[in-house]
Motif scaffolding. Structure first.
Motif, PDB file in Angstrom:
ATOM      1  N   LEU A  65       0.837  -1.199   0.000  1.00  0.00           N
ATOM      2  CA  LEU A  65       0.000   0.000   0.000  1.00  0.00           C
ATOM      3  C   LEU A  65       0.870   1.246   0.000  1.00  0.00           C
ATOM      4  O   LEU A  65       2.000   1.239   0.505  1.00  0.00           O
ATOM      5  CB  LEU A  65      -0.910   0.012   1.227  1.00  0.00           C
ATOM      6  N   ASP A  66       0.314   2.310  -0.522  1.00  0.00           N
ATOM      7  CA  ASP A  66       0.959   3.611  -0.431  1.00  0.00           C
ATOM      8  C   ASP A  66       0.813   4.094   1.019  1.00  0.00           C
ATOM      9  O   ASP A  66      -0.318   4.218   1.515  1.00  0.00           O
ATOM     10  CB  ASP A  66       0.275   4.581  -1.393  1.00  0.00           C
ATOM     11  N   PRO A  67       1.918   4.357   1.725  1.00  0.00           N
ATOM     12  CA  PRO A  67       1.813   4.804   3.130  1.00  0.00           C
ATOM     13  C   PRO A  67       0.941   6.042   3.311  1.00  0.00           C
ATOM     14  O   PRO A  67       0.337   6.229   4.368  1.00  0.00           O
ATOM     15  CB  PRO A  67       3.270   5.092   3.516  1.00  0.00           C
ATOM     16  N   ASP A  68       0.871   6.888   2.265  1.00  0.00           N
ATOM     17  CA  ASP A  68       0.078   8.109   2.381  1.00  0.00           C
ATOM     18  C   ASP A  68      -1.421   7.844   2.379  1.00  0.00           C
ATOM     19  O   ASP A  68      -2.215   8.755   2.627  1.00  0.00           O
ATOM     20  CB  ASP A  68       0.434   9.078   1.250  1.00  0.00           C
ATOM     21  N   LEU A  69      -1.815   6.588   2.084  1.00  0.00           N
ATOM     22  CA  LEU A  69      -3.230   6.229   2.112  1.00  0.00           C
ATOM     23  C   LEU A  69      -3.647   5.651   3.462  1.00  0.00           C
ATOM     24  O   LEU A  69      -4.798   5.269   3.648  1.00  0.00           O
ATOM     25  CB  LEU A  69      -3.538   5.203   1.015  1.00  0.00           C
ATOM     26  N   PRO A  83       8.953  11.030  16.370  1.00  0.00           N
ATOM     27  CA  PRO A  83       9.366  10.804  14.980  1.00  0.00           C
ATOM     28  C   PRO A  83      10.669  10.009  14.880  1.00  0.00           C
ATOM     29  O   PRO A  83      11.565  10.140  15.708  1.00  0.00           O
ATOM     30  CB  PRO A  83       9.545  12.228  14.432  1.00  0.00           C
ATOM     31  N   LEU A  84      10.731   9.181  13.850  1.00  0.00           N
ATOM     32  CA  LEU A  84      11.953   8.435  13.547  1.00  0.00           C
ATOM     33  C   LEU A  84      12.821   9.273  12.619  1.00  0.00           C
ATOM     34  O   LEU A  84      12.355  10.203  11.969  1.00  0.00           O
ATOM     35  CB  LEU A  84      11.603   7.112  12.858  1.00  0.00           C
ATOM     36  N   ASP A  85      14.090   8.928  12.556  1.00  0.00           N
ATOM     37  CA  ASP A  85      14.979   9.535  11.567  1.00  0.00           C
ATOM     38  C   ASP A  85      15.776   8.426  10.896  1.00  0.00           C
ATOM     39  O   ASP A  85      15.671   7.260  11.255  1.00  0.00           O
ATOM     40  CB  ASP A  85      15.892  10.598  12.199  1.00  0.00           C
ATOM     41  N   LEU A  86      16.575   8.800   9.905  1.00  0.00           N
ATOM     42  CA  LEU A  86      17.303   7.803   9.120  1.00  0.00           C
ATOM     43  C   LEU A  86      18.332   7.038   9.935  1.00  0.00           C
ATOM     44  O   LEU A  86      18.786   5.974   9.521  1.00  0.00           O
ATOM     45  CB  LEU A  86      17.983   8.489   7.924  1.00  0.00           C
ATOM     46  N   GLU A  87      18.695   7.570  11.113  1.00  0.00           N
ATOM     47  CA  GLU A  87      19.671   6.898  11.972  1.00  0.00           C
ATOM     48  C   GLU A  87      19.020   5.880  12.902  1.00  0.00           C
ATOM     49  O   GLU A  87      19.712   5.116  13.568  1.00  0.00           O
ATOM     50  CB  GLU A  87      20.442   7.940  12.804  1.00  0.00           C
ATOM     51  N   ASP A  88      17.706   5.900  12.956  1.00  0.00           N
ATOM     52  CA  ASP A  88      17.009   4.979  13.864  1.00  0.00           C
ATOM     53  C   ASP A  88      17.276   3.534  13.454  1.00  0.00           C
ATOM     54  O   ASP A  88      17.339   3.198  12.266  1.00  0.00           O
ATOM     55  CB  ASP A  88      15.511   5.279  13.833  1.00  0.00           C
ATOM     56  N   GLU A  89      17.391   2.668  14.455  1.00  0.00           N
ATOM     57  CA  GLU A  89      17.715   1.264  14.211  1.00  0.00           C
ATOM     58  C   GLU A  89      16.663   0.579  13.343  1.00  0.00           C
ATOM     59  O   GLU A  89      16.994  -0.206  12.450  1.00  0.00           O
ATOM     60  CB  GLU A  89      17.840   0.531  15.557  1.00  0.00           C
ATOM     61  N   ARG A 122       5.119   2.249  14.015  1.00  0.00           N
ATOM     62  CA  ARG A 122       6.515   2.640  13.796  1.00  0.00           C
ATOM     63  C   ARG A 122       7.056   2.068  12.490  1.00  0.00           C
ATOM     64  O   ARG A 122       7.851   2.702  11.809  1.00  0.00           O
ATOM     65  CB  ARG A 122       7.382   2.203  14.982  1.00  0.00           C
ATOM     66  N   ARG A 123       6.621   0.863  12.132  1.00  0.00           N
ATOM     67  CA  ARG A 123       7.031   0.304  10.842  1.00  0.00           C
ATOM     68  C   ARG A 123       6.503   1.164   9.701  1.00  0.00           C
ATOM     69  O   ARG A 123       7.195   1.439   8.724  1.00  0.00           O
ATOM     70  CB  ARG A 123       6.515  -1.136  10.717  1.00  0.00           C
ATOM     71  N   VAL A 127       8.847   3.074   6.937  1.00  0.00           N
ATOM     72  CA  VAL A 127       8.697   2.853   5.495  1.00  0.00           C
ATOM     73  C   VAL A 127       8.370   4.161   4.788  1.00  0.00           C
ATOM     74  O   VAL A 127       8.884   4.450   3.699  1.00  0.00           O
ATOM     75  CB  VAL A 127       7.595   1.796   5.235  1.00  0.00           C
ATOM     76  N   ARG A 128       7.523   4.969   5.407  1.00  0.00           N
ATOM     77  CA  ARG A 128       7.183   6.266   4.823  1.00  0.00           C
ATOM     78  C   ARG A 128       8.429   7.145   4.717  1.00  0.00           C
ATOM     79  O   ARG A 128       8.621   7.838   3.709  1.00  0.00           O
ATOM     80  CB  ARG A 128       6.112   6.944   5.688  1.00  0.00           C
ATOM     81  N   LEU A 129       9.278   7.093   5.735  1.00  0.00           N
ATOM     82  CA  LEU A 129      10.510   7.878   5.734  1.00  0.00           C
ATOM     83  C   LEU A 129      11.449   7.430   4.609  1.00  0.00           C
ATOM     84  O   LEU A 129      12.148   8.244   4.002  1.00  0.00           O
ATOM     85  CB  LEU A 129      11.206   7.735   7.089  1.00  0.00           C
ATOM     86  N   LEU A 130      11.440   6.133   4.319  1.00  0.00           N
ATOM     87  CA  LEU A 130      12.309   5.586   3.269  1.00  0.00           C
ATOM     88  C   LEU A 130      11.711   5.737   1.872  1.00  0.00           C
ATOM     89  O   LEU A 130      12.365   5.396   0.880  1.00  0.00           O
ATOM     90  CB  LEU A 130      12.581   4.104   3.554  1.00  0.00           C
TER      91      LEU A 130
END
Length: 331
Positions: A65-69, A83-89, A122-123, A127-130
């Motif tokens: 699915l599109d995360p924005d939906l 919020p997560l960031d790109l450094e988050d595990e 959180r998943r 995924v949205r961040l990526l």
């Protein structure tokens, strides 16, 4: 190794990690409510883990699915998003290995073109961040199913703070959920739920929001604050909680500052007392006393015996004029 075997192994490992994480947290909090309800928490997480595992192994379809939906839950549990960031595990793990475990969603009850997440917040955020599609299981769920799944997620690794649990419980009650459902969502028992609700009801929501999640502040301190609360407290604390210096502090520190302010004895305003006589003359006279919230006028009406009654009839008019003047001055 097949995908089915990999998923089974992953869920087995996850269940063990969640059990260890929750045991450590319960031990650090002492032997009160958390220890009493730890078995409920672990059992419920294992049940949810098994349910998703069985769904996957039985061939329930995983879709992209599109995360924005996908919208968040209809009831908030956290006081502030984390919020997560790109450094988050978690983000790094999904970036390197892909999304191993799907999220659980339902069709949005108010918009058939959208979805609402029940488990895996959180998943979804990672995924949205990526910038990727999210793997999801779409299942028919009612509001109770969503609330319980949300509670399960909060019992795993990123537990709500005590005040967040209290506010979550109150939000669920205000939305009409019955106590057994709320207890299941929070992995708690009847006694502990009553305490959570009493705290959330006693302390105004705006004060709680100003303090924040306060992850290091436990049940005893919040209960003590709730027991000491009274109707005049919020007005007294308005200046403190609205100050830049207060908001710049960490959440735990804001709680401590709040308690310190409540413990501080307010200096009693100096009492004043003076006489009044009309400038135009006459035999009427008054004695005025002012001390804090008390203001007294004692009149000797002399040649105007009905002056006291005249004032009494116009108290509403005088008060409204006073309020209008305050509003005009922006106070």
């Amino acid at each position: 190794m097949s995908r089915r075997d990999r998923l089974k192994g992953l869920f087995d490992d996850t269940a063990q990690e969640l059990a260890a994480a929750n045991y450590e947290e319960s031990s650090s909090r002492g032997s009160a409510g958390p220890v009493r309800t730890m078995a409920l928490t672990l059992g419920r997480m294992e049940e949810e883990s098994r349910a998703i595992q069985e769904a996957l192994l039985s061939g329930e379809r995983i879709v992209e699915l599109d995360p924005d939906l996908i919208d968040s839950s209809f009831v908030r549990d956290r006081l502030a998003d984390q919020p997560l960031d790109l450094e988050d595990e978690l983000v790094q793990s999904i970036a390197e290995n892909g999304q191993e475990v799907p999220v659980l969603v339902r069709r949005h009850p108010d918009d058939e073109t959208r979805y609402q997440i029940a488990y895996g917040h959180r998943r979804l955020q990672a995924v949205r961040l990526l910038g990727r599609k999210v793997q999801a299981i779409v299942r028919k769920l009612d509001d109770t199913d969503v609330v319980i799944a949300q509670g399960i997620e909060n019992s795993a690794r990123r537990n709500l703070s005590y005040i967040e649990r209290a506010v979550f419980a109150l939000n669920l009650e205000l939305k009409g959920f019955e106590r057994p459902v709320i207890m299941k969502a929070l992995s708690t028992d009847k006694t502990e739920l009553s305490k959570l609700l009493s705290v959330a009801r006693a302390i105004p929501a705006e004060i709680v929001r100003s303090v924040g999640a306060a992850p290091g502040i436990g049940r005893r301190k919040w209960m003590a604050l709730a027991q000491d609360w009274n109707g005049m407290t919020a007005a007294r604390l308005a200046k403190l909680v609205g100050s830049e210096s207060f908001l710049a502090e960490e959440s735990d520190r804001r709680f401590e500052l709040l308690v310190a302010e409540l413990a501080r004895k307010e200096a009693k305003p100096e009492a004043t007392e003076y006489d009044w006589k009309p400038k135009s003359g006459g035999k009427i006279a008054g004695r005025i006393k002012s001390a804090g919230n008390s203001f007294t006028i004692a009149l000797k009406t002399g040649d105007a015996p009905d002056f006291g009654a005249y004032i009494s009839r116009r108290l509403d008019e005088l008060y409204e004029a006073y309020r209008a003047g305050k509003l005009q001055a922006g106070e």
